[in-house]
Design a protein around this motif. Structure first.
Motif, PDB file in Angstrom:
ATOM      1  N   LEU A  78      23.022  46.986  47.251  1.00 26.22           N
ATOM      2  CA  LEU A  78      23.597  48.176  46.625  1.00 26.22           C
ATOM      3  C   LEU A  78      24.023  47.888  45.189  1.00 26.22           C
ATOM      4  O   LEU A  78      23.806  48.706  44.286  1.00 26.22           O
ATOM      5  N   GLN A  79      24.614  46.716  44.967  1.00 20.81           N
ATOM      6  CA  GLN A  79      24.988  46.323  43.608  1.00 20.81           C
ATOM      7  C   GLN A  79      23.760  46.246  42.702  1.00 20.81           C
ATOM      8  O   GLN A  79      23.773  46.736  41.567  1.00 20.81           O
ATOM      9  N   LEU A  80      22.704  45.640  43.197  1.00 20.81           N
ATOM     10  CA  LEU A  80      21.475  45.501  42.418  1.00 20.81           C
ATOM     11  C   LEU A  80      20.870  46.862  42.113  1.00 20.81           C
ATOM     12  O   LEU A  80      20.412  47.114  40.988  1.00 20.81           O
ATOM     13  N   ALA A 115      36.421  43.163  40.997  1.00 19.59           N
ATOM     14  CA  ALA A 115      36.851  43.067  42.396  1.00 19.59           C
ATOM     15  C   ALA A 115      36.175  41.898  43.103  1.00 19.59           C
ATOM     16  O   ALA A 115      36.810  41.189  43.897  1.00 19.59           O
ATOM     17  N   ASP A 116      34.903  41.672  42.799  1.00 16.88           N
ATOM     18  CA  ASP A 116      34.184  40.543  43.401  1.00 16.88           C
ATOM     19  C   ASP A 116      34.769  39.209  42.955  1.00 16.88           C
ATOM     20  O   ASP A 116      34.945  38.286  43.761  1.00 16.88           O
ATOM     21  N   ILE A 117      35.068  39.093  41.668  1.00 20.06           N
ATOM     22  CA  ILE A 117      35.621  37.849  41.147  1.00 20.06           C
ATOM     23  C   ILE A 117      36.940  37.518  41.837  1.00 20.06           C
ATOM     24  O   ILE A 117      37.174  36.380  42.268  1.00 20.06           O
ATOM     25  N   ALA A 165      26.131  37.041  44.210  1.00 22.28           N
ATOM     26  CA  ALA A 165      27.143  36.412  45.070  1.00 22.28           C
ATOM     27  C   ALA A 165      27.063  36.940  46.497  1.00 22.28           C
ATOM     28  O   ALA A 165      27.123  36.171  47.462  1.00 22.28           O
ATOM     29  N   ASN A 166      26.933  38.251  46.636  1.00 22.06           N
ATOM     30  CA  ASN A 166      26.870  38.838  47.979  1.00 22.06           C
ATOM     31  C   ASN A 166      25.557  38.512  48.681  1.00 22.06           C
ATOM     32  O   ASN A 166      25.531  38.338  49.905  1.00 22.06           O
ATOM     33  N   LEU A 167      24.476  38.418  47.936  1.00 25.25           N
ATOM     34  CA  LEU A 167      23.210  38.006  48.538  1.00 25.25           C
ATOM     35  C   LEU A 167      23.285  36.545  48.981  1.00 25.25           C
ATOM     36  O   LEU A 167      22.712  36.172  50.012  1.00 25.25           O
ATOM     37  N   LEU A 211      26.884  36.671  37.642  1.00 23.31           N
ATOM     38  CA  LEU A 211      25.760  37.506  38.081  1.00 23.31           C
ATOM     39  C   LEU A 211      26.151  38.544  39.121  1.00 23.31           C
ATOM     40  O   LEU A 211      25.294  39.034  39.863  1.00 23.31           O
ATOM     41  N   SER A 212      27.436  38.888  39.179  1.00 26.15           N
ATOM     42  CA  SER A 212      27.886  39.825  40.204  1.00 26.15           C
ATOM     43  C   SER A 212      27.191  41.181  40.134  1.00 26.15           C
ATOM     44  O   SER A 212      26.845  41.748  41.177  1.00 26.15           O
TER      45      SER A 212
END
Length: 197
Positions: free
Chosen positions: A79-81, A173-175, A67-69, A61-62
């Motif tokens: 920002l991703q959303l 990059a998040d993974i 993940a950041n939330l 769900l990145s």
């Protein structure tokens, strides 16, 4: 008094564990910022976010910023959303509006876009003059309907490709960042390293 399983200063140097750490002189122990000591139960509670949870959220769900939330990085997650959801909706509304003004609405396929344009915009609103002018920047009304279609295809395709590339690169990059435990939570604490456990 604190239990000796957490703090033991019987020797010349203090031995600290879990929610405490030794000071530079090793003569005392201080609270770890990312831990909480419960005096009633005499237990240490780990306040750090879970690396494993963050990794799987980034894996699936990145693009939605999950993940950041989760790790309380609200700005990055928001920002991703916004990029993943807001950009396509905004782009679709703008392009639908242009289609509605520039194309032959007797065409059955374009009538759907024409209807969608009315869901996004009020044709009587004064601020639509800007969008109407924008439509003329993209199209020459002397062109045939097919020429107008070709003219809009390239910016539309480029916008879609850029959006896909940005989303996929940020996703990857998040993974990697969560897999390698390179991220910290919003309160500045490192994640609880447990992905390989």
């Amino acid at each position: 008094s604190l239990p000796t399983k957490y703090i033991n200063c019987s020797s010349q140097k203090c031995v600290c564990s879990d929610c405490f750490y030794a000071t530079n002189s090793y003569k005392s122990c201080a609270y770890q910022r990312c831990w909480e000591y419960n005096k009633t139960t005499q237990t240490c509670n780990d306040l750090r976010k879970d690396q494993r949870t963050a990794f799987f959220l980034s894996l699936f769900l990145s693009p939605l910023g999950a993940a950041n939330l989760y790790i309380e990085q609200v700005v990055i997650g928001g920002l991703q959303l916004a990029i993943f959801v807001g950009f396509p909706i905004l782009g679709l509304c703008i392009w639908a509006y242009i289609f509605a003004f520039c194309f032959d609405h007797n065409d059955s396929n374009e009538s759907v876009l024409y209807i969608f344009a009315f869901c996004c915009f009020d044709r009587n609103a004064s601020n639509e003059g800007v969008l109407y002018i924008f439509a003329f920047c993209c199209f020459d009304r002397n062109d045939s309907n097919e020429d107008q279609k070709k003219r809009i295809l390239w910016p539309l395709n480029v916008s879609c490709i850029v959006w896909i590339l940005v989303t996929m690169m940020w996703w990857a990059a998040d993974i990697v960042a969560f897999a390698e435990d390179l991220r910290t939570s919003g309160d500045g604490c490192p994640l609880r390293h447990n992905l390989g456990n």
